[in-house]
Design an enzyme around this catalytic site. Structure first.
Site, mmCIF file in Angstrom:
data_model
loop_
_atom_site.group_PDB
_atom_site.id
_atom_site.type_symbol
_atom_site.label_atom_id
_atom_site.label_comp_id
_atom_site.label_asym_id
_atom_site.label_seq_id
_atom_site.Cartn_x
_atom_site.Cartn_y
_atom_site.Cartn_z
ATOM 1 N N GLY A 154 0.846 -1.185 0.000
ATOM 2 C CA GLY A 154 0.000 0.000 0.000
ATOM 3 C C GLY A 154 0.883 1.237 0.000
ATOM 4 N N ILE A 156 2.334 3.094 2.384
ATOM 5 C CA ILE A 156 3.537 3.095 3.208
ATOM 6 C C ILE A 156 4.560 2.098 2.676
ATOM 7 C CG2 ILE A 156 4.464 2.614 5.509
ATOM 8 C CD1 ILE A 156 1.802 3.664 6.645
ATOM 9 N N THR A 233 6.410 -2.200 11.494
ATOM 10 C CA THR A 233 5.857 -0.887 11.822
ATOM 11 C C THR A 233 4.389 -0.833 11.393
ATOM 12 O OG1 THR A 233 6.684 -0.025 9.709
ATOM 13 C CG2 THR A 233 8.058 0.338 11.658
ATOM 14 N N ARG A 235 0.996 -3.334 12.324
ATOM 15 C CA ARG A 235 0.150 -3.541 13.502
ATOM 16 C C ARG A 235 0.711 -4.736 14.256
ATOM 17 N NH1 ARG A 235 -2.667 0.630 14.852
ATOM 18 N NH2 ARG A 235 -4.652 -0.337 15.394
ATOM 19 N N GLU A 264 -1.544 -1.177 22.931
ATOM 20 C CA GLU A 264 -0.817 0.083 22.915
ATOM 21 C C GLU A 264 0.084 0.188 24.141
ATOM 22 O OE1 GLU A 264 -0.741 2.810 20.628
ATOM 23 O OE2 GLU A 264 -1.427 1.095 19.475
ATOM 24 N N HIS A 284 5.406 2.510 19.608
ATOM 25 C CA HIS A 284 4.421 2.891 18.589
ATOM 26 C C HIS A 284 4.560 4.372 18.255
ATOM 27 C CE1 HIS A 284 0.067 2.383 16.874
ATOM 28 N NE2 HIS A 284 0.993 2.604 15.946
ATOM 29 N N ALA A 286 6.154 5.353 15.161
ATOM 30 C CA ALA A 286 6.468 5.524 13.741
ATOM 31 C C ALA A 286 5.663 6.651 13.097
ATOM 32 C CB ALA A 286 6.234 4.219 12.980
#
Length: 317
Positions: A154, A156, A233, A235, A264, A284, A286
């Site tokens: 995609g 990224i 980077t 999920r 998280e 988390h 990035a």
């Protein structure tokens, strides 16, 4: 209508006022909370009269959504939306949009930073230098010419590939559909097994869905080279943490860079990655740059204004 921002967007107050001023001019009510609330009873109170919610990555459960009797639309200041109860939204006809694209540069750059940090032992070099050490045992590797497998092509994944092209990397790709842009970049699409077995570096960039949960597990890790590294980077749950930790501790792969976890941060100290060899971990972060926060706030409010005008922009549910 009543629009509620449930959590801060990490932008300056002046910027938030500028973005939301049009809502007030249109005669709508806008309420912005500047704290991240975990207590569901408090969240229910915050959302109970809202027609529109703006959230970031704090979980929004079905019970909280049910308490919002007037809710018609949610604008998510995040790319992923798996932290929202999607079944409830679909059942009630609540539209949801995301902020796709806001962190493309930020995530791709951190991915590259993790790769170079691991290849050149930067963290260990810092540690020994502070303790009067030398370069002994810290011979690194160049990124130039390495084969990199991009799992998920995609936005990224493709931006990461563009940056890697500067380092003369050979690029392999794995995705449900093949992107013309990926082919223009020289990405060769292969099976997941071929990508994992041929890559010196594997970088994960897939969204979390029922099909990608633990996409990379014990079997997939067994296909990797012993000197390969893995970067996540994307999920946390797309990767089996225990299986990766075991592969690292048993020297079946050389290293890993991890920015995302099953939950998280903060992460409990007994997490498998904290007891594994050669793991670079970040909380988390990035997506989190000053530039990306401004981009996402603009996208989020643009989504809201578009929805009010009868246009569906960045709709994911």
């Amino acid at each position: 209508m009543k629009i509620v921002l449930l959590e801060p967007l990490s932008i300056r107050e002046e910027k938030l006022k500028n973005l939301s001023s049009k809502l007030l001019e249109m005669g709508h009510e806008f309420i912005a909370y500047d704290t991240v609330e975990k207590d569901e009873e408090i969240l229910k109170e915050r959302v109970k009269d809202a027609d529109i919610l703006i959230i970031a990555n704090n979980p929004l459960s079905g019970e909280v959504i049910k308490a919002a009797k007037n809710l018609k639309y949610i604008s998510v200041a995040f790319t992923g939306y798996d932290h929202i109860d999607q079944e409830i939204c679909q059942a009630r006809g609540i539209k949801v949009s995301n902020a796709q694209g806001y962190a493309t540069e930020a995530v791709a750059e951190l991915t590259l930073g993790m790769i170079i940090t691991l290849l050149r032992n930067i963290v260990k070099c810092d540690e020994v230098t502070r303790c009067e050490g030398t370069k002994a045992g810290l011979m690194g590797n160049e990124l130039n010419g390495k084969t990199v497998g991009i799992v998920g092509t995609g936005g990224i994944g493709l931006r990461t590939a563009e940056l890697l092209k500067v380092f003369n990397c050979n690029l392999l790709g794995y995705n449900r559909s093949q992107s013309p842009k990926a082919k223009e970049l020289g990405i060769q699409y292969v099976s997941l097994k071929e990508l994992m077995s041929k890559s010196d570096i594997v970088s994960l960039h897939v969204p979390l869905t029922k099909d990608t949960k633990e996409l990379i597990g014990e079997e997939e890790l067994s296909w990797m080279k012993k000197n390969a590294i893995l970067i996540n980077t994307a999920r946390g749950p797309v990767l089996d943490s225990k299986a990766l930790a075991a592969a690292l501790n048993e020297d079946r792969i050389a290293g890993a860079g991890i920015d995302v976890f099953e939950i998280e941060p903060p992460i409990a100290p007994d997490h498998p990655f904290f007891h594994a060899k050669n793991v670079l971990v970040t909380p988390h972060v990035a997506f989190a740059t000053e530039e990306s926060m401004i981009k996402r706030a603009k996208i989020v409010f643009d989504n809201v204004y578009s929805w009010m005008n009868g246009e569906e922009k960045n709709i994911v549910i």
